[in-house]
Design a protein around this motif. Structure first.
Motif, mmCIF file in Angstrom:
data_model
loop_
_atom_site.group_PDB
_atom_site.id
_atom_site.type_symbol
_atom_site.label_atom_id
_atom_site.label_comp_id
_atom_site.label_asym_id
_atom_site.label_seq_id
_atom_site.Cartn_x
_atom_site.Cartn_y
_atom_site.Cartn_z
ATOM 1 N N GLY A 121 -2.126 10.851 0.396
ATOM 2 C CA GLY A 121 -1.203 9.728 0.245
ATOM 3 C C GLY A 121 -1.895 8.466 -0.232
ATOM 4 N N LYS A 122 -3.067 8.175 0.320
ATOM 5 C CA LYS A 122 -3.811 6.988 -0.114
ATOM 6 C C LYS A 122 -4.216 7.100 -1.581
ATOM 7 C CE LYS A 122 -6.855 5.141 2.738
ATOM 8 N NZ LYS A 122 -7.925 4.982 3.741
ATOM 9 N N ASN A 123 -4.589 8.299 -1.998
ATOM 10 C CA ASN A 123 -4.960 8.520 -3.390
ATOM 11 C C ASN A 123 -3.746 8.299 -4.301
ATOM 12 O OD1 ASN A 123 -6.889 9.582 -5.490
ATOM 13 N ND2 ASN A 123 -5.268 11.114 -5.639
ATOM 14 N N ALA A 124 -2.611 8.871 -3.927
ATOM 15 C CA ALA A 124 -1.383 8.699 -4.725
ATOM 16 C C ALA A 124 -0.967 7.231 -4.750
ATOM 17 C CB ALA A 124 -0.260 9.568 -4.142
ATOM 18 N N TYR A 125 -1.119 6.555 -3.634
ATOM 19 C CA TYR A 125 -0.787 5.130 -3.533
ATOM 20 C C TYR A 125 -1.620 4.328 -4.524
ATOM 21 C CZ TYR A 125 0.097 0.649 -1.160
ATOM 22 O OH TYR A 125 0.456 -0.651 -0.861
ATOM 23 N N GLY A 128 -0.584 4.687 -8.019
ATOM 24 C CA GLY A 128 0.724 4.128 -8.345
ATOM 25 C C GLY A 128 1.883 5.091 -8.170
ATOM 26 N N ASP A 129 1.646 6.262 -7.588
ATOM 27 C CA ASP A 129 2.704 7.235 -7.331
ATOM 28 C C ASP A 129 3.164 7.064 -5.880
ATOM 29 O OD1 ASP A 129 4.417 9.368 -7.029
ATOM 30 O OD2 ASP A 129 2.994 10.881 -7.751
ATOM 31 N N PHE A 130 4.011 6.065 -5.679
ATOM 32 C CA PHE A 130 4.385 5.677 -4.321
ATOM 33 C C PHE A 130 5.300 6.682 -3.636
ATOM 34 C CE2 PHE A 130 3.439 1.735 -6.693
ATOM 35 C CZ PHE A 130 2.237 1.465 -6.062
ATOM 36 N N ASP A 131 6.113 7.408 -4.399
ATOM 37 C CA ASP A 131 6.968 8.435 -3.795
ATOM 38 C C ASP A 131 6.118 9.586 -3.245
ATOM 39 O OD1 ASP A 131 9.297 7.012 -4.331
ATOM 40 O OD2 ASP A 131 9.599 8.007 -6.274
ATOM 41 N N ALA A 133 3.005 9.333 -2.435
ATOM 42 C CA ALA A 133 2.239 8.757 -1.320
ATOM 43 C C ALA A 133 3.069 8.788 -0.043
ATOM 44 C CB ALA A 133 1.823 7.323 -1.644
ATOM 45 N N ARG A 134 4.319 8.341 -0.154
ATOM 46 C CA ARG A 134 5.202 8.322 1.018
ATOM 47 C C ARG A 134 5.375 9.737 1.579
ATOM 48 N NH1 ARG A 134 9.872 6.524 -1.134
ATOM 49 N NH2 ARG A 134 10.356 8.692 -1.551
ATOM 50 N N ASP A 135 5.586 10.720 0.709
ATOM 51 C CA ASP A 135 5.762 12.101 1.167
ATOM 52 C C ASP A 135 4.519 12.609 1.894
ATOM 53 O OD1 ASP A 135 8.289 12.029 0.015
ATOM 54 O OD2 ASP A 135 7.697 13.204 -1.758
ATOM 55 N N SER A 136 3.352 12.304 1.345
ATOM 56 C CA SER A 136 2.110 12.740 1.994
ATOM 57 C C SER A 136 1.908 12.036 3.331
ATOM 58 C CB SER A 136 0.911 12.483 1.079
ATOM 59 O OG SER A 136 0.969 13.323 -0.045
ATOM 60 N N PHE A 137 2.209 10.747 3.376
ATOM 61 C CA PHE A 137 2.078 10.010 4.637
ATOM 62 C C PHE A 137 3.043 10.561 5.694
ATOM 63 C CE2 PHE A 137 0.699 6.123 1.986
ATOM 64 C CZ PHE A 137 -0.636 6.462 2.100
ATOM 65 N N LYS A 138 4.258 10.915 5.267
ATOM 66 C CA LYS A 138 5.236 11.483 6.213
ATOM 67 C C LYS A 138 4.748 12.827 6.746
ATOM 68 C CE LYS A 138 9.477 9.190 4.796
ATOM 69 N NZ LYS A 138 10.841 9.363 4.251
ATOM 70 N N GLN A 139 4.173 13.643 5.860
ATOM 71 C CA GLN A 139 3.644 14.926 6.311
ATOM 72 C C GLN A 139 2.483 14.710 7.284
ATOM 73 O OE1 GLN A 139 5.060 17.723 5.922
ATOM 74 N NE2 GLN A 139 3.503 19.090 6.728
ATOM 75 N N SER A 140 1.654 13.721 7.003
ATOM 76 C CA SER A 140 0.557 13.391 7.905
ATOM 77 C C SER A 140 1.094 12.977 9.274
ATOM 78 C CB SER A 140 -0.297 12.273 7.311
ATOM 79 O OG SER A 140 -1.304 11.892 8.221
ATOM 80 N N ALA A 160 1.368 3.129 6.676
ATOM 81 C CA ALA A 160 1.164 3.627 5.317
ATOM 82 C C ALA A 160 2.505 4.009 4.684
ATOM 83 C CB ALA A 160 0.219 4.821 5.331
ATOM 84 N N ILE A 161 3.382 4.633 5.460
ATOM 85 C CA ILE A 161 4.723 4.982 4.962
ATOM 86 C C ILE A 161 5.465 3.715 4.557
ATOM 87 C CG2 ILE A 161 7.000 5.881 5.620
ATOM 88 C CD1 ILE A 161 5.427 7.875 7.481
ATOM 89 N N GLU A 162 5.423 2.712 5.421
ATOM 90 C CA GLU A 162 6.096 1.436 5.115
ATOM 91 C C GLU A 162 5.537 0.794 3.860
ATOM 92 O OE1 GLU A 162 5.589 -0.906 8.653
ATOM 93 O OE2 GLU A 162 6.970 0.347 9.809
ATOM 94 N N ALA A 163 4.221 0.822 3.693
ATOM 95 C CA ALA A 163 3.598 0.227 2.510
ATOM 96 C C ALA A 163 4.046 0.960 1.248
ATOM 97 C CB ALA A 163 2.078 0.262 2.626
ATOM 98 N N ALA A 164 4.093 2.284 1.295
ATOM 99 C CA ALA A 164 4.519 3.063 0.129
ATOM 100 C C ALA A 164 5.984 2.789 -0.191
ATOM 101 C CB ALA A 164 4.290 4.554 0.370
ATOM 102 N N GLU A 165 6.815 2.697 0.835
ATOM 103 C CA GLU A 165 8.236 2.399 0.602
ATOM 104 C C GLU A 165 8.412 1.010 0.019
ATOM 105 O OE1 GLU A 165 10.028 3.260 4.399
ATOM 106 O OE2 GLU A 165 10.279 5.381 3.876
#
Length: 176
Positions: A121-125, A128-131, A133-140, A160-165
């Motif tokens: 998620g941090k890598n995707a964030y 610039g792929d925030f969606d 990132a959010r999915d990976s953070f949610k799975q985490s 992290a989820i909030e930041a991606a959203e």
């Protein structure tokens, strides 16, 4: 010893005391055990000594492959991928982190899988792929909960989820 003082709310990277990290690195620089090698890679990474970090990460993965457990190898590979991420090699990091996360999940190692998903998620964030990132953070978060993680770990995933959203709704050109 926890050298992380928090996380930057914009980049999600660790906030550290550089002096303390440099002192710790000097203290352990001649030790060769796998846990110490992993710590040295992390220290070099957060100190932005990325060429050294990558070289040592490669060595650490080799050592884990030869003398460690499968869990050790996954941890070393995740750390290696985070060095790639910090060097801007987001595609290579994403592939390695996804592979590690799926392998850990397949083995039932929720803690390692959660760690890999958080970094995915941090890598995707950062890419610039925030969606994603959010999915990976949610799975985490899901895996951390199932593994019985403490509130600090759960809070880290929630932030992290909030930041991606937040970023996905404020990034120009992103459909919401």
């Amino acid at each position: 010893m926890n050298l992380i003082r928090g996380y930057d709310p914009e980049t999600l990277r660790e906030l550290i005391d550089e002096r303390e990290c440099a002192m710790r690195l000097e203290e352990i620089e001649h030790q060769r055990s796998l846990p110490v090698l992993l710590e040295r890679v992390w220290l070099l990474k957060v100190l932005d000594r990325l060429d050294e970090a990558l070289e040592l990460a490669d060595e650490t993965v080799r050592q884990a492959r030869m003398a460690g457990t499968r869990k050790d190898l996954l941890r070393a590979r995740v750390l290696h991928a985070t060095v790639l991420q910090n060097r801007g090699a987001h595609a290579a990091a994403a592939q390695e982190l996804a592979t590690c996360a799926h392998e850990a999940e397949g083995q039932g190692w929720a803690g390692i899988a959660a760690f890999a998903y958080q970094h995915h998620g941090k890598n995707a964030y950062e890419a610039g792929d925030f969606d994603s990132a959010r999915d990976s953070f949610k799975q985490s978060l899901f895996l951390r909960r199932s593994a019985g993680a403490d509130d600090t770990e759960l809070e880290k995933a929630l932030r992290a989820i909030e930041a991606a959203e937040r970023r996905s709704t404020t990034t120009p050109g992103v459909l919401v």
